[in-house]
Design an enzyme around this catalytic site. Structure first.
Site, PDB file in Angstrom:
ATOM      1  NE  ARG A 100      -3.738   0.516   1.957  1.00  0.00           N
ATOM      2  CZ  ARG A 100      -4.970   0.620   2.756  1.00  0.00           C
ATOM      3  NH1 ARG A 100      -4.968   1.550   3.659  1.00  0.00           N
ATOM      4  NH2 ARG A 100      -5.912  -0.167   2.483  1.00  0.00           N
ATOM      5  CG  HIS A 127      -8.627  -0.294  -2.109  1.00  0.00           C
ATOM      6  ND1 HIS A 127      -7.786  -1.509  -1.921  1.00  0.00           N
ATOM      7  CD2 HIS A 127      -9.293  -0.125  -0.862  1.00  0.00           C
ATOM      8  CE1 HIS A 127      -8.114  -1.759  -0.603  1.00  0.00           C
ATOM      9  NE2 HIS A 127      -8.952  -0.833  -0.100  1.00  0.00           N
ATOM     10  CD  GLN A 130     -13.063  -2.205   0.018  1.00  0.00           C
ATOM     11  OE1 GLN A 130     -12.254  -2.029   1.011  1.00  0.00           O
ATOM     12  NE2 GLN A 130     -14.226  -2.725   0.424  1.00  0.00           N
ATOM     13  CG  ASP A 222     -13.869   5.786  -0.616  1.00  0.00           C
ATOM     14  OD1 ASP A 222     -13.718   5.991   0.551  1.00  0.00           O
ATOM     15  OD2 ASP A 222     -12.854   6.079  -1.250  1.00  0.00           O
ATOM     16  CB  CYS A 263     -14.285   0.822   0.837  1.00  0.00           C
ATOM     17  SG  CYS A 263     -14.038   2.671   1.007  1.00  0.00           S
ATOM     18  NE  ARG A 291     -10.340  -5.648   1.515  1.00  0.00           N
ATOM     19  CZ  ARG A 291      -9.649  -4.533   2.036  1.00  0.00           C
ATOM     20  NH1 ARG A 291     -10.273  -3.399   2.353  1.00  0.00           N
ATOM     21  NH2 ARG A 291      -8.383  -4.468   1.575  1.00  0.00           N
TER      22      ARG A 291
HETATM   23  N1   CP Z   1     -11.345  -0.249   3.228  1.00  0.00           N
HETATM   24  C1   CP Z   1      -9.827  -0.466   3.338  1.00  0.00           C
HETATM   25  O1   CP Z   1      -9.047  -0.396   2.715  1.00  0.00           O
HETATM   26  O2   CP Z   1      -9.917  -0.044   4.671  1.00  0.00           O
HETATM   27  P1   CP Z   1      -8.201   0.216   5.412  1.00  0.00           P
HETATM   28  O3   CP Z   1      -7.853   1.535   5.039  1.00  0.00           O
HETATM   29  O4   CP Z   1      -8.473   0.343   6.974  1.00  0.00           O
HETATM   30  O5   CP Z   1      -7.227  -0.914   5.017  1.00  0.00           O
HETATM   31  N1  NVA Z   2     -10.325   6.521  -0.906  1.00  0.00           N
HETATM   32  C1  NVA Z   2      -9.926   5.996   0.577  1.00  0.00           C
HETATM   33  C2  NVA Z   2     -10.118   4.534   0.791  1.00  0.00           C
HETATM   34  C3  NVA Z   2      -9.564   4.191   2.154  1.00  0.00           C
HETATM   35  C4  NVA Z   2      -9.915   2.604   2.160  1.00  0.00           C
HETATM   36  C5  NVA Z   2      -8.323   6.390   0.671  1.00  0.00           C
HETATM   37  O1  NVA Z   2      -7.736   6.069  -0.300  1.00  0.00           O
HETATM   38  O2  NVA Z   2      -7.997   6.927   1.603  1.00  0.00           O
END
Ligand code: CP
Ligand code: NVA
Length: 311
Positions: A100, A127, A130, A222, A263, A291
């Site tokens: 990430r 993502h 997700q 989101d 999400c 997940r």
């Molecule tokens: N939805 C999601 O990816 O959550 P986190 O950022 O907590 O991993």
């Molecule tokens: N769009 C959000 C998703 C978090 C899971 C971010 O990137 O922060």
């Protein structure tokens, strides 16, 4: 296909396979418990995470492996070691890499240099883990995906892009309502339109939230400010995105049996009201739970070279 960097890397058959594997892992969580025996999976997180970090750790453990969480301060990247060198070294020890970070190009560089599978656990652009969990959740609830409409409202960021790419591959109709300047970029809309078109589905891009949710089985949103978005943008984003908040009135324009999805993490009172996300139509916590089997399916499929990739 070696890596999963974005949902559009997958074929329609890959999506079908991943959903079948994920459903199998829901029923028999430890059915591949020795796939990763005596192997490690480094999880590099340069942004915070609750769901992705912990569900990936659990998925690796269920496959018999050991997850190793590392952050930017623990590797040598900040001291000038290149992504390519890091990837080659990790490849000598690990079975796969989960990452990430901010730039999609960094993940692409890592995947190009790593001899082992690389999985995008969220970037500024995508993502995909997700999206697999989201489709699993829709399938679990409605029994099938093809022909159902998913409406996404708000910021057309990483989650929106991956959702629309994956949903189109599954033969869903996709409607995305964003203010001008917030539409999904990076080729996601064009990809989704082409793939949905091949499967008899349709993609609608609009500025009108009511138009998007009409006929929708799923209403999805989101956060308005993603990780990595500058805090200086907050006020401007909130002002632009206010009309896209998912509340009870907007849900009333969707199908009678429509569900709400998010999400997480959520900001009640911003992109969604507490009444909707904590109400009976919300699947947000099913998504979070899913997940785990979804990531287990992705890792299993990549490690056993089951994914064909987009042709
Ligand atoms: N939805 C999601 O990816 O959550 P986190 O950022 O907590 O991993
Ligand atoms: N769009 C959000 C998703 C978090 C899971 C971010 O990137 O922060």
């Amino acid at each position: 296909m070696k890596d999963l960097l974005r949902a559009a890397d997958l074929s329609g058959d890959d999506v079908t396979l991943l959903l079948r594997l994920a459903a199998d892992f829901q029923n028999a969580p430890e059915s591949a418990h020795d796939l990763l025996a005596h192997r490690t999976v480094p999880m590099y997180f340069a942004k915070p995470s609750t769901r992705t970090r912990l569900s990936t750790a659990a998925a690796v453990a269920r496959l018999g492996g050991t997850p190793v969480a590392v952050g930017p301060d623990e590797l040598q990247l900040r001291r000038g070691e290149t992504i390519g060198d890091t990837a080659r070294v990790m490849g000598a020890y690990a079975a796969a890499i989960v990452i990430r970070t901010f730039a999609d190009a960094d993940v692409a560089d890592l995947a190009a240099a790593a001899p082992i599978p690389v999985v995008n656990a969220l970037t500024d652009g995508h993502h995909p883990l997700q999206a697999v969990a989201d489709l699993l959740t829709v399938q679990e609830h409605f029994g099938h995906l093809h022909g159902r409409r998913v409406a996404y409202l708000g910021d057309g960021g990483n989650v929106a892009r991956s959702l629309m790419e994956a949903a189109a591959l599954a033969g869903m109709d996709v409607a995305v309502a964003t203010p001008p300047g917030y539409a999904p970029a990076g080729g996601a809309a064009a990809f989704a339109a082409a793939e949905a078109g091949r499967r008899g589905g349709a993609v609608t891009l609009t500025a009108d939230p009511v138009e998007a949710v009409k006929g929708a089985s799923v209403v999805y949103t989101d956060v308005w400010l993603s990780m990595g978005d500058p805090d200086a943008e907050r006020e401007r984003r909130v002002a632009a995105l206010e009309p896209y908040r998912v509340d009870e009135e907007l849900m009333a324009h969707a199908r009678d049996d429509a569900v709400f999805m998010h999400c997480l993490p959520a900001h009640r009172g911003q992109e969604v009201t507490a009444g909707v996300i904590d109400g009976p139509r919300s699947l947000a916590f099913r998504q979070a739970a899913n997940r785990l089997p979804a990531t287990q399916a992705v890792l299993y499929a990549l490690l056993t070279r089951r994914l064909e990739g987009r042709r």
